[in-house]
Write an enzyme that holds these catalytic residues in place. Sequence first.
Site, PDB file in Angstrom:
ATOM      1  N   LEU A   4       3.488   7.020  -2.211  1.00 28.65           N
ATOM      2  CA  LEU A   4       4.740   7.009  -2.737  1.00 28.65           C
ATOM      3  C   LEU A   4       4.954   7.017  -4.388  1.00 28.65           C
ATOM      4  CD1 LEU A   4       6.771   5.216   0.007  1.00 28.65           C
ATOM      5  CD2 LEU A   4       6.865   7.647  -0.791  1.00 28.65           C
ATOM      6  N   PHE A  10       0.895  -1.243   0.036  1.00 33.46           N
ATOM      7  CA  PHE A  10       0.122   0.006   0.196  1.00 33.46           C
ATOM      8  C   PHE A  10       0.927   1.212   0.072  1.00 33.46           C
ATOM      9  CE2 PHE A  10      -0.444   2.683   3.723  1.00 33.46           C
ATOM     10  CZ  PHE A  10       0.466   2.119   4.649  1.00 33.46           C
ATOM     11  N   LYS A  11       2.079   0.960   0.391  1.00 30.29           N
ATOM     12  CA  LYS A  11       2.965   2.408   0.408  1.00 30.29           C
ATOM     13  C   LYS A  11       3.037   3.107  -1.048  1.00 30.29           C
ATOM     14  CE  LYS A  11       4.557   1.520   4.361  1.00 30.29           C
ATOM     15  NZ  LYS A  11       3.974   0.161   4.919  1.00 30.29           N
ATOM     16  N   ASP A  12       2.753   2.107  -2.138  1.00 30.18           N
ATOM     17  CA  ASP A  12       2.551   2.967  -3.410  1.00 30.18           C
ATOM     18  C   ASP A  12       1.739   4.014  -3.740  1.00 30.18           C
ATOM     19  OD1 ASP A  12       4.751   1.470  -4.531  1.00 30.18           O
ATOM     20  OD2 ASP A  12       3.301  -0.433  -4.998  1.00 30.18           O
ATOM     21  N   THR A  51       8.029   0.597   2.862  1.00 29.26           N
ATOM     22  CA  THR A  51       8.088   1.848   2.573  1.00 29.26           C
ATOM     23  C   THR A  51       9.759   2.014   1.592  1.00 29.26           C
ATOM     24  OG1 THR A  51       7.180   2.549   4.430  1.00 29.26           O
ATOM     25  CG2 THR A  51       8.653   4.074   3.363  1.00 29.26           C
TER      26      THR A  51
END
Length: 433
Positions: free
Chosen positions: A56, A51-53, A86
């Site tokens: 980011l 989910f960091k995408d 991350t």
Amino acid sequence: LFLEEFSTEELEAIAAASYGDNFDDPAVAPVKYLEDGTAVLELWHGPTSAFKDMALQIMPRLLTASLRKNGERRTVSILVATSGDTGKAALEGFRDVPGTRIMVFYPKDGVSQIQQLQMATQEGANVNVVSVKGNFDDCQTGVKNIFGDEAFAETLDERGFFLSSANSINWGRLVPQVVYYFSAYCDLVNAGRIALGDRINFCVPTGNFGNILAGWFAKKMGLPVAKFICASNDNNVLTDFLNTGVYDRNRPFYLTGSPSMDILVSSNLERLLFCVTRDAELVAGYMGQLSGTGRYQVTEEVLDTIRADFVGGFAADVRSREEIARLWRAEGYLMDTHTAVAARVLDDYKEKSGDETPCVIVSTASPFKFGGTVLDALGVVTDEQGPALMEELTAFTGVAAPKPLAALVGKPVRFTDWVEIGGMEKAVSDFLR
Ligand SMILES: *Cc1c(COP(=O)(O)O)cnc(C)c1O
């Protein structure tokens, strides 16, 4: 509201570039439904399968546009401490972005083989990856200390660099995450699962408290949410905090099958405490106690305010593994180890509270990122390692691995360096020349 220096047109153009065919699902953040009606918001269809995408992919574009607007000439140097996801997402987001460098620190024995390989094979001329002989909290504290070192900042300034963060201490990480809480809600309305205005719950697998806090901001902006269920693994410091008002990191640190949640100092809780108290001095006091004795206790009033919106629960490793197997057998739904923590905590919560409010489980990673643990949970015994585990998982389930993960097979390794905790600043200094 939060990005006043940008026009709507600029934001739309940046969003379109950030959430396009770099995501393998046209919905970007699709909602799927389990048989009992539970919704699963899948946030891992981006380039690094976590989910960091969501933040980011857009943050580097916002950051560099903002620097241009402000006439900044120096090279922004992103320092990242990562518990696994991350780091890779930030590397992908900043790779070869002009005017930027990025350096990632991860705990040497604290990430999955796939996560490690994703970072070690990172492409790009402006990137560096180093592992640290310590756990995630050591990496995070090390990076925070580097940010706080004014003499070092001056040295870097003379060399034409300044530091910034891609961790969720950076507000630019939280803002984009607010959006998918709204989109999920709209998806439920459009699917006829709820009526506009109905309140729903979100159950969020939590480590640094960044994802769930973005949801809470959505609620503050008017999204009809009843409760945020804060799901932890064996590192259940937040569960205890939400039950007692005591935050105490003096406890064993467990390496679990959900490594991105192996965290005892949840950075963003500080933000929540400030938002509910608006008392910087009080919160600074809590944080002082946290770094001093490792423990603080909030007032009953603060705890009550927080508990009006949050409830905490945790699932031990074996219980979240059982959940992976149960959902696969009963529903044919393959879930990753972090999301499974949330699913199990939700089962517990529903049973204990009798709360029948429709709930969205926030799904944070592709199961293929943690193939070894997922296979183990499904009862598959294997000697395979690394990317071969993904092929094994596909063979057993018939589910295909996301393309960027499958492409790791045979990719050359570029980064193998590691440092002691005390060696992090020197590593940054050597890179920024
Ligand atoms: C980062 C991460 C989490 C924890 O999110 P926080 O914002 O730190 O609470 C959970 N699951 C996965 C897969 C992650 O990468």
